[in-house]
Design an enzyme around this catalytic site. Structure first.
Site, PDB file in Angstrom:
ATOM      1  CE  LYS A  67     -38.900 -19.565  43.395  1.00 30.30           C
ATOM      2  NZ  LYS A  67     -39.394 -18.349  42.280  1.00 30.30           N
ATOM      3  CD  GLU A  81     -38.885 -21.562  32.291  1.00 24.01           C
ATOM      4  OE1 GLU A  81     -37.752 -21.149  32.826  1.00 24.01           O
ATOM      5  OE2 GLU A  81     -40.115 -21.202  32.765  1.00 24.01           O
ATOM      6  CG  ASN A 109     -39.027 -14.676  39.051  1.00 25.22           C
ATOM      7  OD1 ASN A 109     -39.505 -15.927  38.896  1.00 25.22           O
ATOM      8  ND2 ASN A 109     -38.873 -14.220  40.343  1.00 25.22           N
ATOM      9  CG  HIS A 150     -41.176 -16.345  35.066  1.00 22.27           C
ATOM     10  ND1 HIS A 150     -39.965 -16.547  34.132  1.00 22.27           N
ATOM     11  CD2 HIS A 150     -41.377 -17.579  35.432  1.00 22.27           C
ATOM     12  CE1 HIS A 150     -39.817 -17.560  34.152  1.00 22.27           C
ATOM     13  NE2 HIS A 150     -40.715 -18.543  34.774  1.00 22.27           N
ATOM     14  CG  HIS A 153     -46.184 -15.365  36.218  1.00 23.64           C
ATOM     15  ND1 HIS A 153     -45.855 -15.147  37.487  1.00 23.64           N
ATOM     16  CD2 HIS A 153     -45.840 -16.497  35.741  1.00 23.64           C
ATOM     17  CE1 HIS A 153     -45.102 -16.440  37.847  1.00 23.64           C
ATOM     18  NE2 HIS A 153     -45.191 -17.044  36.808  1.00 23.64           N
ATOM     19  CG  HIS A 171     -44.695 -21.242  32.637  1.00 23.61           C
ATOM     20  ND1 HIS A 171     -44.904 -20.435  33.236  1.00 23.61           N
ATOM     21  CD2 HIS A 171     -43.355 -21.615  32.611  1.00 23.61           C
ATOM     22  CE1 HIS A 171     -43.756 -20.057  34.120  1.00 23.61           C
ATOM     23  NE2 HIS A 171     -42.966 -20.577  33.743  1.00 23.61           N
TER      24      HIS A 171
END
Lengths: 362, 362
Positions: free
Chosen positions: B141, B183, B243, B246, B250, B263
């Site tokens: 990605k 993560e 995700n 996420h 986000h 992030h």
């Protein structure tokens, strides 16, 4: 009478429909739209002519549109941002289908935006110029220009379908129309001598925009291109033949300033230059070079280099063209009418002579 | 001891090498460089630390480099233009290989630039942060942000290889390091309960940057991610599990302004919010929600929403997130630790309660 061709690319195959009055055929669109959201990308010239027709055909969808300025000089990342702005402002999801309604510039930018938005959403090409109907809407090349080179930033990205409505050619101005004829002639030169002969016989009908002759020329051009693209989607080999006239032509476009010389005009000159170089290599007879020059003239296309481009300008501009491998300029040249080859094995002096001839008065 | 994993994607398969001192191993690079030209894309923080090392490893090539400003706020099309400018100014051909030397922002931008330059040139990921080593360098990605949404413009584009040099983690600041741990924890939560247990046991070793523990955590994370990506390269299904945290995250990143919340910090909070909502649905026990919150705290990650985000802000920001289908917000939630699901079948009131709880003091 609608003609339909298929571009064979495995799970990325798609149809090209060619005919009159296709823009108002809802079914041709809806067969290729998955979600409920549609963004139409068009420009300020095409919008007043055809946007309402397409909107009416799609009135069952959540429709948004963005109208860009018209011209090759606007084929930039900055202008493409306007498409992303509209997509995001309208909160269109990754289920959106983008429709490119316009000529090659709109197709290239809307297609590239579709390739990039949320890493890829479907799009439909509705080319409204002869050039885009026979060339840029077939094959999945999308891109924008950079100040230092044409089409340097882009993606290979295939549409869901192409709708080439020949009625839209009625509103084209003469220069734009002839620019499209240059690409039509190119297919004959590359690998279809029979088509080249047909074009010589029918050029006056085509120039007068005879509908039947046009439909035949568009379908044959798309078929010729689709066959080459199906063999080589990502331009590792034979697809590069489609660049006949383009290395010289891109130099002419860039050197004379985007927008001053139309793409088809530039590649018409580029094809004549390629023929000249091929003749110097002993591959083409003088008579065939003359036939090539004459068919361009019959199509109301230029055959001499415009503006004040010098040989040095050409060498400089061609070196950043993307048909370069490790510093060596590869060119598409002609062994015969209907037999183009990719060559880095021509005589450098012959190239210099061709450039000198075409820039002598500049 | 170098560990090597393979991401299985047919003809787009590539290796991930994980170990110490990889940046000076010329062979790891040259095995994946086809032409003679290399552009290194890095940033002003990483360049003084590692650019010379990579240049020395690659001194047989024609080397160019571009140094971008450092930070998520620079992950834009405008800054990406600097990469294209350098490529064109240096006249690098479509044979160039781009090397992304830096964290996730550099990887995303250099990778997207590689996808677009002349419609695609090869690239190598050299991630220098924990976050990018376990996440953004695996899976293909690439993207830039738009003012109205993160990663809205990009491509799926696989590197030739990934070189994760664990020595580079020594220079990471503590916030960046913890952001990477978020993560790592995510992989345990999604589908690897055994790994989650291991992380609970070893978090103090990881926080002290123990090399052996780090190498193990990175390899396991990459393996977990590579397996999911191999199943679903273009995020049609299970890949969306990645995700987790996420959609909330986000919204937190965008709502608090790019760059204010890292992030990993944002998705740590997002995972705690997803756990809270999952508990309200009766899927997770209170004890497991506490374990999830505690492991974030042990990794020095935040578990509360920063700044002044309201429930309405969340709803507004989440609606343009790309995990939306035809207007319905889909979320990744937890049936258990190690069992994430994609759901649009949760209780809207429960979502409202979660948002109310996490924004109560804002």
């Amino acid at each position: 009478m609608m003609k339909t061709l298929q571009v064979a690319l495995g799970d990325r195959s798609y149809p090209i429909h060619i005919g009159e009055n296709l823009l108002s055929e809802s079914d041709l669109f809806t067969a290729h739209i998955r979600g409920k959201e549609v963004l139409i990308v068009t420009n300020e010239t095409v919008a007043p002519l055809y946007l309402d027709t397409v909107k009416t055909a799609l009135n069952d969808y959540r429709l948004e549109s963005v109208i860009l300025p018209d011209g090759e000089q606007y084929k930039t990342l900055d202008i493409m941002q306007l498409i992303f702005d509209r997509l995001l402002e309208a909160r269109l999801s990754r289920q959106v289908t983008i429709i490119a309604l316009g000529g090659g510039v709109i197709g290239d930018m809307a297609g590239f935006a579709a390739a990039c938005y949320q890493r890829g959403v479907p799009f439909i090409q509705v080319p409204t110029t002869l050039l885009s109907q026979v060339d840029s809407s077939v094959g999945g090349k999308t891109a924008v220009n950079h100040p230092l080179g044409k089409n340097m930033i882009g993606a290979f990205y295939q549409p869901q379908c192409v709708l080439a409505d020949t009625d839209t050619l009625k509103t084209l101005d003469d220069r734009q129309f002839s620019s499209g004829l240059a690409e039509v002639i190119k297919y004959g030169l590359i690998n279809d001598a029979e088509f080249f002969d047909w074009l010589e016989q029918n050029m006056s009908l085509l120039v007068s925009r005879d509908p039947a002759a046009l439909a035949q020329a568009i379908a044959r051009s798309c078929q010729d291109k689709a066959t080459i693209v199906a063999d080589d989607e990502r331009e590792q080999g034979v697809r590069a033949l489609l660049n006949l006239g383009h290395t010289f032509g891109h130099a002419i476009e860039t050197g004379s300033g985007y927008g001053n010389c139309l793409h088809g005009e530039a590649i018409a000159i580029g094809m004549v230059m390629a023929a000249d170089l091929s003749q110097r290599m002993g591959w083409l007879s003088t008579e065939k070079v003359t036939r090539i020059s004459n068919i361009m003239i019959a199509a109301n296309l230029p055959v001499t280099v415009p503006d004040k481009l010098s040989s040095a300008d050409f060498m400089n501009l061609m070196a950043v063209d993307k048909k370069v491998q490790d510093g060596l300029i590869r060119l598409v040249l002609l062994k015969d009418i209907g037999q183009a080859i990719i060559s880095d094995n021509y005589d450098g002096d012959a190239l210099a002579e061709t450039l000198a001839k075409f820039t002598a008065e500049n």
